[in-house]
Design a protein around this motif. Structure first.
Motif, mmCIF file in Angstrom:
data_model
loop_
_atom_site.group_PDB
_atom_site.id
_atom_site.type_symbol
_atom_site.label_atom_id
_atom_site.label_comp_id
_atom_site.label_asym_id
_atom_site.label_seq_id
_atom_site.Cartn_x
_atom_site.Cartn_y
_atom_site.Cartn_z
ATOM 1 N N LEU A 136 -0.570 0.523 6.783
ATOM 2 C CA LEU A 136 0.413 -0.672 6.363
ATOM 3 C C LEU A 136 -0.509 -1.111 4.871
ATOM 4 O O LEU A 136 0.458 -1.386 4.222
ATOM 5 N N ILE A 137 -1.771 -1.158 4.829
ATOM 6 C CA ILE A 137 -2.309 -1.750 3.703
ATOM 7 C C ILE A 137 -2.024 -0.852 2.326
ATOM 8 O O ILE A 137 -1.796 -1.040 1.197
ATOM 9 N N SER A 138 -2.094 0.480 2.583
ATOM 10 C CA SER A 138 -1.702 1.448 1.526
ATOM 11 C C SER A 138 -0.305 1.555 1.011
ATOM 12 O O SER A 138 0.007 1.810 0.020
ATOM 13 N N ARG A 139 0.757 1.182 1.849
ATOM 14 C CA ARG A 139 2.068 0.847 1.291
ATOM 15 C C ARG A 139 2.281 -0.560 0.671
ATOM 16 O O ARG A 139 2.838 -0.596 -0.298
ATOM 17 N N LEU A 140 1.470 -1.499 0.987
ATOM 18 C CA LEU A 140 1.552 -2.873 0.430
ATOM 19 C C LEU A 140 0.819 -3.026 -0.914
ATOM 20 O O LEU A 140 1.220 -3.497 -1.902
ATOM 21 N N PHE A 141 -0.156 -1.947 -1.089
ATOM 22 C CA PHE A 141 -1.013 -1.832 -2.571
ATOM 23 C C PHE A 141 -0.894 -0.674 -3.092
ATOM 24 O O PHE A 141 -1.898 0.029 -3.229
ATOM 25 N N GLU A 203 8.833 -1.358 5.559
ATOM 26 C CA GLU A 203 9.364 -1.903 4.666
ATOM 27 C C GLU A 203 9.553 -1.107 3.085
ATOM 28 O O GLU A 203 8.811 0.077 3.245
ATOM 29 N N PRO A 204 10.290 -1.763 2.323
ATOM 30 C CA PRO A 204 10.432 -0.944 0.964
ATOM 31 C C PRO A 204 9.104 -0.545 0.500
ATOM 32 O O PRO A 204 8.168 -1.462 0.625
ATOM 33 N N PRO A 205 8.940 0.355 -0.371
ATOM 34 C CA PRO A 205 7.356 0.510 -0.940
ATOM 35 C C PRO A 205 7.515 -0.818 -1.891
ATOM 36 O O PRO A 205 8.103 -1.255 -2.434
ATOM 37 N N ALA A 206 6.205 -0.960 -1.984
ATOM 38 C CA ALA A 206 5.560 -2.135 -2.867
ATOM 39 C C ALA A 206 5.549 -1.862 -4.466
ATOM 40 O O ALA A 206 6.156 -0.694 -4.683
ATOM 41 N N ALA A 207 6.043 -2.659 -5.336
ATOM 42 C CA ALA A 207 5.966 -2.662 -6.763
ATOM 43 C C ALA A 207 5.224 -1.865 -7.080
ATOM 44 O O ALA A 207 3.893 -1.748 -7.004
ATOM 45 N N GLY A 208 5.783 -0.755 -7.961
ATOM 46 C CA GLY A 208 4.921 -0.048 -8.714
ATOM 47 C C GLY A 208 4.698 1.481 -7.801
ATOM 48 O O GLY A 208 4.169 2.270 -8.622
ATOM 49 N N ALA A 209 5.205 1.467 -6.747
ATOM 50 C CA ALA A 209 5.334 2.790 -6.130
ATOM 51 C C ALA A 209 6.247 3.529 -6.535
ATOM 52 O O ALA A 209 7.201 3.233 -7.008
#
Length: 409
Positions: A136-141, A203-209
């Motif tokens: 989860l954290i890897s996707r958000l950051f 969720e959709p990938p975080a910004a910058g992904a």
């Protein structure tokens, strides 16, 4: 205090960033609580020895079983996290931890403590730990993955730092059985913490992904050599660490250092792990996972080498150097290795993949802690164990360096 929404919808960049930090904070606090409960066993172990007359070896069986169970159950934790999501996993893990604590308050035999701590509570802690939260954290950051994972992993150090004094106060003040009951009640804190986590995690990938990144399955990942090298890195790193860490106190006292003094020095070294983990993880985002890990391996090797120069209790400087340089890198490779796993094998099955790979960590911890004691029994010294620790670190560094190139899809 505003509660974050149950899912992660399409949000502005600012709102997405704020929500990501909410989630990271919830994961950090939940992991700190579960880690604190597990590390507190060192205090309860002494209470068991006093009440039941068990030997130290007998009272340590539950801890040893827990290390093995933690390793082999990681794939289960990762697979369930991929299917159920982190919110449900926290609630499930909290229930297992509470059950283990409640029943432990009425334990009368060794096998009961082994089952309750080594199996029930260990499974609960695994469900409120790194394997569950990292995907989860890897996707958000996505663009600051090393930093975020390092913050999360530092929760283990925080739990380790606060568990002993808090548990000792409780055991001294109300007895170990009542202490277990109170700690079980404290786990109700996990309910609001779980609500900080998203209900859905696709969720959709975080910004910058990066768009269009391949979603790896376990079978696809296992078909690559990088998958197996990562497992080897986890195992070698744990072997190197546990050949030293579990026996540091015994080594220091054997060299003639006064026990309370030795505990204070080693305690300071352990405290340094908190900034060490965060700095290393953040640094890995800037200079690369491999380079950051290589630095920490070198520092750890230097710290272990300092112990080899200690001949008696007059060598305070060497003892301080050993404690500080070994301590500051305790767990510091974790964020870089874990983030590298997420870099190489992203997708909705990351929890499963990470869970299988981290079996190596549990096996390494068991091998290292057992081998150090065996080598001491055979040779009357920890020096051979320290040499093997440095060798394991060096091999781990070499193996991790080979991962600097991406997997070919």
């Amino acid at each position: 205090m505003t509660e974050p929404p149950a899912a992660i919808p399409a949000l502005s960049e600012r709102d997405r960033t704020r929500l990501a930090w909410w989630v990271l904070g919830g994961c950090f606090l939940a992991f700190t609580l579960s880690a604190s409960l597990m590390h507190a066993y060192t205090v309860f172990l002494l209470a068991f020895v006093v009440e039941f007359g068990w030997t130290r070896a007998e009272a340590s069986i539950a801890y040893s079983v827990g290390q093995v169970v933690a390793g082999v159950s990681s794939p289960l934790a990762g697979g369930l996290a991929d299917r159920l999501g982190s919110r449900r996993m926290v609630m499930l893990g909290g229930c297992l931890l509470a059950l283990g604590l409640l029943l432990s308050a009425f334990a009368q035999t060794l096998w009961q403590v082994v089952v309750l701590y080594g199996v029930v509570m260990t499974l609960g802690a695994n469900f409120v730990g790194m394997v569950v939260f990292v995907p989860l954290i890897s996707r958000l950051f996505a663009t600051r993955r090393g930093m975020a994972v390092s913050v999360l992993q530092s929760a283990n150090g925080v739990g380790r730092a606060i568990s002993a004094p808090v548990a000792q106060l409780l055991v001294s003040g109300m007895g170990w059985r009542n202490a277990y009951l109170l700690l079980a009640a404290v786990l109700t804190v996990l309910v609001p913490l779980a609500r900080l986590l998203p209900r859905r995690e696709r969720e959709p990938p975080a910004a910058g992904a990066t768009a269009g990144v391949r979603d790896w399955t376990l079978a696809e990942a296992a078909a690559t050599w990088q998958f197996w090298v990562l497992g080897l890195v986890y195992m070698l790193t744990s072997i190197g660490s546990f050949l030293v860490s579990l026996h540091q106190m015994a080594f220091a006292v054997g060299m003639g250092f006064e026990p309370l003094y030795a505990a204070g020095v080693l305690g300071l070294g352990a405290f340094l792990a908190l900034p060490g983990v965060i700095v290393t993880g953040t640094l890995s985002d800037r200079i690369g996972r491999e380079t950051a890990a290589l630095v920490t391996y070198g520092i750890s090797i230097f710290g272990v080498a300092c112990a080899l120069f200690i001949e008696d209790s007059s060598q305070h400087v060497m003892f301080w150097l050993h404690a500080c340089f070994f301590g500051i890198t305790w767990g510091a490779r974790g964020p870089a290795i874990t983030a590298k796993t997420a870099d190489l094998f992203p997708g909705p099955r990351l929890g499963t993949i990470l869970g299988v790979i981290t079996i190596g960590s549990g096996l390494g911890a068991g091998i290292g802690s057992w081998a150090a004691g065996l080598l001491f029994d055979l040779t009357g010294s920890y020096r051979l164990g320290f040499w093997l620790s440095m060798a394991a670190y060096a091999l781990g560094a070499l193996a991790f360096w080979t991962l600097r190139r991406p997997v070919k899809c």
